[in-house]
Scaffold this active site. Structure first.
Site, PDB file in Angstrom:
ATOM      1  N   ASN A   1     -22.023  59.910 -14.157  1.00 40.45           N
ATOM      2  CA  ASN A   1     -23.360  59.360 -13.972  1.00 40.45           C
ATOM      3  C   ASN A   1     -24.062  60.253 -12.944  1.00 40.45           C
ATOM      4  O   ASN A   1     -23.907  60.076 -11.739  1.00 40.45           O
ATOM      5  CB  ASN A   1     -23.198  57.910 -13.485  1.00 40.45           C
ATOM      6  CG  ASN A   1     -24.508  57.223 -13.174  1.00 40.45           C
ATOM      7  OD1 ASN A   1     -25.572  57.843 -13.149  1.00 40.45           O
ATOM      8  ND2 ASN A   1     -24.426  55.922 -12.928  1.00 40.45           N
TER       9      ASN A   1
ATOM     10  N   ARG B   1     -23.996  58.889 -18.570  1.00 42.48           N
ATOM     11  CA  ARG B   1     -25.224  58.119 -18.487  1.00 42.48           C
ATOM     12  C   ARG B   1     -26.359  59.091 -18.774  1.00 42.48           C
ATOM     13  O   ARG B   1     -26.559  60.067 -18.039  1.00 42.48           O
ATOM     14  CB  ARG B   1     -25.394  57.533 -17.093  1.00 42.48           C
ATOM     15  CG  ARG B   1     -26.720  56.827 -16.942  1.00 42.48           C
ATOM     16  CD  ARG B   1     -26.944  56.416 -15.520  1.00 42.48           C
ATOM     17  NE  ARG B   1     -28.248  55.800 -15.370  1.00 42.48           N
ATOM     18  CZ  ARG B   1     -28.911  55.726 -14.225  1.00 42.48           C
ATOM     19  NH1 ARG B   1     -28.374  56.234 -13.130  1.00 42.48           N
ATOM     20  NH2 ARG B   1     -30.071  55.151 -14.163  1.00 42.48           N
TER      21      ARG B   1
ATOM     22  N   HIS C   1     -32.887  51.738 -16.850  1.00 43.09           N
ATOM     23  CA  HIS C   1     -31.841  50.904 -16.226  1.00 43.09           C
ATOM     24  C   HIS C   1     -31.099  50.040 -17.247  1.00 43.09           C
ATOM     25  O   HIS C   1     -30.541  48.994 -16.900  1.00 43.09           O
ATOM     26  CB  HIS C   1     -32.435  49.989 -15.131  1.00 43.09           C
ATOM     27  CG  HIS C   1     -32.906  50.731 -13.924  1.00 43.09           C
ATOM     28  ND1 HIS C   1     -34.087  50.457 -13.288  1.00 43.09           N
ATOM     29  CD2 HIS C   1     -32.350  51.757 -13.238  1.00 43.09           C
ATOM     30  CE1 HIS C   1     -34.248  51.274 -12.268  1.00 43.09           C
ATOM     31  NE2 HIS C   1     -33.208  52.080 -12.220  1.00 43.09           N
TER      32      HIS C   1
ATOM     33  N   HIS D   1     -33.406  44.828 -11.042  1.00 38.88           N
ATOM     34  CA  HIS D   1     -32.559  45.940 -10.596  1.00 38.88           C
ATOM     35  C   HIS D   1     -33.333  46.636  -9.479  1.00 38.88           C
ATOM     36  O   HIS D   1     -34.284  47.383  -9.729  1.00 38.88           O
ATOM     37  CB  HIS D   1     -32.268  46.898 -11.762  1.00 38.88           C
ATOM     38  CG  HIS D   1     -31.443  48.080 -11.327  1.00 38.88           C
ATOM     39  ND1 HIS D   1     -30.153  48.262 -11.723  1.00 38.88           N
ATOM     40  CD2 HIS D   1     -31.748  49.116 -10.512  1.00 38.88           C
ATOM     41  CE1 HIS D   1     -29.680  49.360 -11.153  1.00 38.88           C
ATOM     42  NE2 HIS D   1     -30.633  49.890 -10.422  1.00 38.88           N
ATOM     43  N   LEU D   2     -32.942  46.365  -8.252  1.00 32.75           N
ATOM     44  CA  LEU D   2     -33.676  46.893  -7.103  1.00 32.75           C
ATOM     45  C   LEU D   2     -32.783  47.860  -6.342  1.00 32.75           C
ATOM     46  O   LEU D   2     -31.859  47.455  -5.639  1.00 32.75           O
ATOM     47  CB  LEU D   2     -34.108  45.738  -6.185  1.00 32.75           C
ATOM     48  CG  LEU D   2     -34.849  44.575  -6.868  1.00 32.75           C
ATOM     49  CD1 LEU D   2     -35.154  43.475  -5.857  1.00 32.75           C
ATOM     50  CD2 LEU D   2     -36.128  45.056  -7.550  1.00 32.75           C
TER      51      LEU D   2
ATOM     52  N   ASN E   1     -32.734  52.528  -5.401  1.00 32.66           N
ATOM     53  CA  ASN E   1     -33.644  53.660  -5.229  1.00 32.66           C
ATOM     54  C   ASN E   1     -34.629  53.721  -6.379  1.00 32.66           C
ATOM     55  O   ASN E   1     -35.803  53.995  -6.203  1.00 32.66           O
ATOM     56  CB  ASN E   1     -32.857  54.965  -5.158  1.00 32.66           C
ATOM     57  CG  ASN E   1     -32.457  55.265  -3.743  1.00 32.66           C
ATOM     58  OD1 ASN E   1     -33.169  54.929  -2.794  1.00 32.66           O
ATOM     59  ND2 ASN E   1     -31.296  55.886  -3.589  1.00 32.66           N
TER      60      ASN E   1
ATOM     61  N   ARG F   1     -40.687  56.966  -5.772  1.00 38.47           N
ATOM     62  CA  ARG F   1     -41.613  56.935  -6.924  1.00 38.47           C
ATOM     63  C   ARG F   1     -42.653  55.839  -6.740  1.00 38.47           C
ATOM     64  O   ARG F   1     -42.364  54.798  -6.168  1.00 38.47           O
ATOM     65  CB  ARG F   1     -40.832  56.696  -8.216  1.00 38.47           C
ATOM     66  CG  ARG F   1     -40.060  57.912  -8.671  1.00 38.47           C
ATOM     67  CD  ARG F   1     -39.146  57.605  -9.833  1.00 38.47           C
ATOM     68  NE  ARG F   1     -37.777  57.419  -9.402  1.00 38.47           N
ATOM     69  CZ  ARG F   1     -36.832  56.849 -10.149  1.00 38.47           C
ATOM     70  NH1 ARG F   1     -37.097  56.420 -11.353  1.00 38.47           N
ATOM     71  NH2 ARG F   1     -35.604  56.718  -9.682  1.00 38.47           N
TER      72      ARG F   1
ATOM     73  N   ASP G   1     -35.343  54.807   2.158  1.00 38.34           N
ATOM     74  CA  ASP G   1     -34.160  53.959   2.188  1.00 38.34           C
ATOM     75  C   ASP G   1     -34.490  52.587   2.782  1.00 38.34           C
ATOM     76  O   ASP G   1     -34.954  52.491   3.915  1.00 38.34           O
ATOM     77  CB  ASP G   1     -33.119  54.684   3.064  1.00 38.34           C
ATOM     78  CG  ASP G   1     -31.758  54.050   2.955  1.00 38.34           C
ATOM     79  OD1 ASP G   1     -30.911  54.612   2.256  1.00 38.34           O
ATOM     80  OD2 ASP G   1     -31.556  52.980   3.568  1.00 38.34           O
TER      81      ASP G   1
ATOM     82  N   ARG H   1     -32.668  50.183   3.839  1.00 35.34           N
ATOM     83  CA  ARG H   1     -31.933  49.817   5.059  1.00 35.34           C
ATOM     84  C   ARG H   1     -32.635  50.382   6.306  1.00 35.34           C
ATOM     85  O   ARG H   1     -32.786  49.711   7.312  1.00 35.34           O
ATOM     86  CB  ARG H   1     -30.512  50.382   5.002  1.00 35.34           C
ATOM     87  CG  ARG H   1     -29.467  49.322   4.998  1.00 35.34           C
ATOM     88  CD  ARG H   1     -28.118  49.926   4.765  1.00 35.34           C
ATOM     89  NE  ARG H   1     -28.159  50.961   3.718  1.00 35.34           N
ATOM     90  CZ  ARG H   1     -27.082  51.544   3.203  1.00 35.34           C
ATOM     91  NH1 ARG H   1     -25.900  51.217   3.650  1.00 35.34           N
ATOM     92  NH2 ARG H   1     -27.189  52.449   2.258  1.00 35.34           N
TER      93      ARG H   1
ATOM     94  N   GLY I   1     -28.734  48.393  -5.224  1.00 34.91           N
ATOM     95  CA  GLY I   1     -28.415  48.455  -3.792  1.00 34.91           C
ATOM     96  C   GLY I   1     -29.197  47.464  -2.951  1.00 34.91           C
ATOM     97  O   GLY I   1     -28.647  46.811  -2.055  1.00 34.91           O
ATOM     98  N   ILE I   2     -30.491  47.320  -3.227  1.00 32.46           N
ATOM     99  CA  ILE I   2     -31.320  46.381  -2.458  1.00 32.46           C
ATOM    100  C   ILE I   2     -31.078  44.953  -2.957  1.00 32.46           C
ATOM    101  O   ILE I   2     -30.858  44.029  -2.161  1.00 32.46           O
ATOM    102  CB  ILE I   2     -32.820  46.750  -2.588  1.00 32.46           C
ATOM    103  CG1 ILE I   2     -33.071  48.168  -2.048  1.00 32.46           C
ATOM    104  CG2 ILE I   2     -33.691  45.732  -1.870  1.00 32.46           C
ATOM    105  CD1 ILE I   2     -34.463  48.728  -2.359  1.00 32.46           C
TER     106      ILE I   2
ATOM    107  N   GLU J   1     -22.552  50.401 -13.796  1.00 32.67           N
ATOM    108  CA  GLU J   1     -22.978  51.223 -14.936  1.00 32.67           C
ATOM    109  C   GLU J   1     -21.799  52.006 -15.510  1.00 32.67           C
ATOM    110  O   GLU J   1     -21.713  52.219 -16.722  1.00 32.67           O
ATOM    111  CB  GLU J   1     -24.102  52.171 -14.494  1.00 32.67           C
ATOM    112  CG  GLU J   1     -25.408  51.430 -14.270  1.00 32.67           C
ATOM    113  CD  GLU J   1     -26.390  52.160 -13.378  1.00 32.67           C
ATOM    114  OE1 GLU J   1     -25.956  52.847 -12.442  1.00 32.67           O
ATOM    115  OE2 GLU J   1     -27.599  52.023 -13.609  1.00 32.67           O
TER     116      GLU J   1
HETATM  117  P1  AMP Z   1     -29.012  52.152  -5.290  1.00 30.90           P
HETATM  118  O1  AMP Z   1     -29.996  53.158  -5.797  1.00 30.90           O
HETATM  119  O2  AMP Z   1     -28.796  51.013  -6.248  1.00 30.90           O
HETATM  120  O3  AMP Z   1     -27.748  52.744  -4.780  1.00 30.90           O
HETATM  121  O4  AMP Z   1     -29.709  51.455  -4.012  1.00 30.90           O
HETATM  122  C1  AMP Z   1     -30.059  52.188  -2.884  1.00 30.90           C
HETATM  123  C2  AMP Z   1     -30.973  51.330  -2.022  1.00 30.90           C
HETATM  124  O5  AMP Z   1     -30.258  50.153  -1.611  1.00 30.90           O
HETATM  125  C3  AMP Z   1     -31.426  52.026  -0.751  1.00 30.90           C
HETATM  126  O6  AMP Z   1     -32.809  51.755  -0.532  1.00 30.90           O
HETATM  127  C4  AMP Z   1     -30.589  51.358   0.301  1.00 30.90           C
HETATM  128  O7  AMP Z   1     -31.197  51.348   1.572  1.00 30.90           O
HETATM  129  C5  AMP Z   1     -30.513  49.949  -0.244  1.00 30.90           C
HETATM  130  N1  AMP Z   1     -29.449  49.200   0.405  1.00 30.90           N
HETATM  131  C6  AMP Z   1     -28.123  49.390   0.335  1.00 30.90           C
HETATM  132  N2  AMP Z   1     -27.457  48.536   1.148  1.00 30.90           N
HETATM  133  C7  AMP Z   1     -28.422  47.787   1.765  1.00 30.90           C
HETATM  134  C8  AMP Z   1     -28.401  46.728   2.729  1.00 30.90           C
HETATM  135  N3  AMP Z   1     -27.269  46.269   3.232  1.00 30.90           N
HETATM  136  N4  AMP Z   1     -29.586  46.200   3.098  1.00 30.90           N
HETATM  137  C9  AMP Z   1     -30.743  46.670   2.618  1.00 30.90           C
HETATM  138  N5  AMP Z   1     -30.832  47.650   1.700  1.00 30.90           N
HETATM  139  C10 AMP Z   1     -29.691  48.206   1.287  1.00 30.90           C
END
Ligand code: AMP
Length: 390
Positions: A8, A89, A177, A204-205, A207, A237, A279, A281, A324-325, A375
């Site tokens: 992926n 993927r 997604h 799906h939240l 990046n 984006r 990001d 976080r 991730g979010i 995925e």
């Molecule tokens: P992904 O693309 O699904 O890997 O998600 C990445 C996003 O998830 C980034 O914006 C990270 O900051 C966010 N993320 C991951 N862990 C956390 C967390 N514990 N709290 C807030 N956002 C997070």
């Protein structure tokens, strides 16, 4: 044992895994490389032990070296096992592909022609296919599409109101997604078999961010469109944008098409609004007013789209958060669901903060779940089907 390998290759990371070729289950080994060029990281582990390995940063400069490191690591861990397929993927499958396919020569050419529709992902995905062909010569390569899950959309969900010849030529909403949505849809059948077949919204939240309306297990609408730019704002984006802005940038501000693409794909979204980071976080941890406003906009758009999905479905039985979010930020989930009792959705704040799977209150008519997407496992499932047909 015969195994299948999944690859992926994202815009900024490479995820890889190995699965039993004969049956569905957790990965035998998996890992991820990211931060190319600056703070490269390579983390990988075998089985459910969680044991992980780190390689020196210098080995991973870009996507290509990350893919090579991934394959070398997988081969070392699974030496003696026979790799019977590599599943990829592929972000864009165009209008034709509603199912995973073996990547023959013509399929590869067809997918290459879609590069400009997903410039952050598709060229990397296809470079991964070529690398896998060279590393595992003679092994079947299978394309698993992010667009495929959405191919049964009704016409109105996919058309743009421009002359219809464009739709016929492929200028339409594809949705993305899909591997994540299909995985979550299947997971919901286990978590809540009664409601999973009803009216479901999956957020799906990550990046990349989008929402999908699912009815009877099939996608009926997605916030993502022709490219992976539409809908919710994302890490870098823009999400939904008046096309007049693009005309203005080009005609009045004299930006080239390439400059506009860089602006909308790489400098916008959470990064553009906050001026700080893509990001979530980092933004949640920041004191900056612009970081707060960027999060406010993210939440505002997510709430708006949730309402739109509810209207399309005629109400909601289940809301699922992933990515991730969606999986990790209790605060964002809470803010998206706040004041949604008109929709029958009431969050249980404690459950939400305690990272439970079920985060809706007992009195909530809508069930809210947090589902970790996978995925890679979805790619492995799809690949087994293709290889069985072969
Ligand atoms: P992904 O693309 O699904 O890997 O998600 C990445 C996003 O998830 C980034 O914006 C990270 O900051 C966010 N993320 C991951 N862990 C956390 C967390 N514990 N709290 C807030 N956002 C997070």
């Amino acid at each position: 044992m015969a195994i299948v390998v999944t690859l992926n290759v994202g815009s900024s990371s490479v995820k890889f895994a190995a699965f039993d070729a004969a049956r569905d289950g957790a990965a035998l080994a998996r890992g991820e490389a990211d931060g190319f060029g600056s703070h490269a990281r390579f983390t990988a582990g075998v089985g459910s032990s969680g044991a992980s390995e780190q390689t020196p940063e210098t080995e991973i400069k870009d996507h290509a070296s990350a893919v090579q490191a991934a394959f070398r690591w997988l081969r070392k861990q699974t030496s003696g096992e026979e790799v019977v397929g590599v599943g990829h993927r592929i972000v864009h499958g165009g209008a034709r592909h509603s199912q995973p396919v073996l990547i023959e020569h013509e399929v590869f050419a067809e997918l290459t022609a879609l590069n400009s529709l997903a410039p952050l992902h598709q060229p990397h995905n296809l470079a991964g296919v070529q690398a896998a062909k060279a590393f595992f010569p003679g092994t079947p390569q299978v394309a698993c599409f992010d667009t495929a899950f959405h191919r049964a959309h009704p016409y109105v969900a996919d058309v743009f109101a421009i002359p219809k010849s464009f739709y016929e030529q492929g200028v339409r909403r594809y949705g993305f997604h899909g591997l994540s949505y299909e995985y979550v849809t299947m997971a919901l059948r286990e978590i809540d078999p009664e409601r999973a077949g009803g009216r479901v919204v999956i957020a799906h939240l990550g990046n990349g961010a989008s929402m999908c309306a699912v009815k009877d297990g099939r996608s009926v609408a997605s916030t993502m469109g022709f490219s992976a730019l539409e809908g919710l704002p994302m890490g870098t984006r823009c999400g939904e944008l008046d096309p007049g802005v693009v005309l203005y940038l080009m005609q009045e501000r004299k930006m080239s098409a390439a400059d506009v693409a860089t602006l909308l794909y790489k400098q916008s979204g959470l990064l553009g609004l906050s001026g700080l980071s893509h990001d979530m976080r980092a933004l949640e941890a920041s004191e900056s007013a612009d970081a707060r406003k960027a999060i406010d906009y993210f939440v505002y758009r997510a709430r708006r789209e949730l309402g739109a999905m509810a209207a399309i479905l005629g109400g909601i039985d289940v809301v699922a958060f992933t990515g991730g979010i969606g999986e990790n930020s209790a605060a964002i989930r809470e803010r998206i669901c706040e004041g949604m009792d008109w929709l029958g959705l009431v969050l249980d704040r404690e459950a939400n903060r305690a990272k439970r799977t079920t985060v809706s209150a007992q009195a909530s008519a809508v069930q809210a779940y947090v589902v970790a997407t996978d995925e890679e496992r979805m790619i492995a499932r799809q690949m087994r089907k293709v290889l069985a047909r072969k």
